[in-house]
Scaffold this active site. Sequence first.
Site, PDB file in Angstrom:
ATOM      1  N   THR A 154      -1.800   0.808  -2.362  1.00  0.00           N
ATOM      2  CA  THR A 154      -1.724   2.490  -2.887  1.00  0.00           C
ATOM      3  C   THR A 154      -1.772   2.674  -4.319  1.00  0.00           C
ATOM      4  O   THR A 154      -2.215   3.657  -4.700  1.00  0.00           O
ATOM      5  CB  THR A 154      -0.483   3.073  -2.377  1.00  0.00           C
ATOM      6  N   ASP A 155      -1.887   1.688  -5.116  1.00  0.00           N
ATOM      7  CA  ASP A 155      -2.047   1.706  -6.542  1.00  0.00           C
ATOM      8  C   ASP A 155      -2.937   0.665  -6.990  1.00  0.00           C
ATOM      9  O   ASP A 155      -2.742  -0.107  -8.051  1.00  0.00           O
ATOM     10  CB  ASP A 155      -0.738   1.529  -7.317  1.00  0.00           C
ATOM     11  N   LEU A 156      -4.168   0.571  -6.650  1.00  0.00           N
ATOM     12  CA  LEU A 156      -5.371  -0.336  -6.758  1.00  0.00           C
ATOM     13  C   LEU A 156      -5.910   0.100  -8.129  1.00  0.00           C
ATOM     14  O   LEU A 156      -6.681   0.851  -8.184  1.00  0.00           O
ATOM     15  CB  LEU A 156      -6.045  -0.690  -5.466  1.00  0.00           C
TER      16      LEU A 156
END
EC number: 2.7.1.166
Length: 236
Positions: free
Chosen positions: A166-168
Site C-alpha cells: 500500500t506504500d510502494l
Amino acid sequence: MIEQQQFGQSRICYDSEWVSSPELALFDPQYWQAQNKVVGSATGRGTTWFVQLPKITAALRHYRRGGLFGKLVKDHYWFQSWSATRSFAEFHLLKQLREAGVNVPRPIAAYAMRKGLFYQADLLSERIANAQDLVTILQKHSLSAELYQKIGVEIAKMHRVGVNHTDLNIHNILIDAQETIWIIDFDKCYPQAGDGWKQENLDRLKRSFNKERVKRSIHWHDKDFHALLTGYESQQ
C-alpha cells in the site's frame, strides 16, 4: 522455526534461527547501545536502529503513526488480537513473501505490548547489506533499462503472491552491490485477491518517481517506467 513467548502483557514472535534467547531488551535501543552493538541508524518517521545480532545485522523499528493523527497519538494502536498487531502482521507477511522467493528482508522478531485497549509494537528485521534506495541512487546517476526491468520483475513476483504493498514508492525499493532488487517496509500491507489493486500499486510508484524528479531532480524519465513495465509484464 517460528515461535512465540509471552511476558505478562507483552508477546514476542521470533525466528529461532536468529534469536536463541527471546527477551524484551531486544527491542530497546538503549540495550543495544550498552552492548556496543549499534552499527548505524536511519531517520524517517522515527529512528530505525541497525544492530548487530550474533548471526545477522538487524533493523530495529518502532511503529509510529504519521500525519495529523500521529501528532496526537504517536505510537498507540487499537488492540484486536496478537496476530493483528502491526508488528506480527508484518513479520508473517515477510515470511510469506520470502518463502515465495520475493526479495524482502528476513523477519527476525516481532514485539507487541498491550496497554488496556491499545498496544505498542516493534519489529526486528534483516538489514539489507550494501544497499541503497532508488532515491539515493537516482540523485547520483540514472539506471539502465535492464535494472528497471529487474525492478518490474520483483514487483510482479510480489503481486503474484497476492500482496498489496500500500506504500510502494522509490524509498521502499533498494538495490544492493550485486544489483539485487529488494522491496521493504510492509507495514499496513496485506494479502488481497483480485487484480485492480495491482495497477494502483504501479500508479503510486510512478507518482513517486515524478514527485522525486521535481523535489530532488532525480535522473529519471518516463521511458524508464516503460522499461519497468516491460519487466513486470514479462512475469504475467
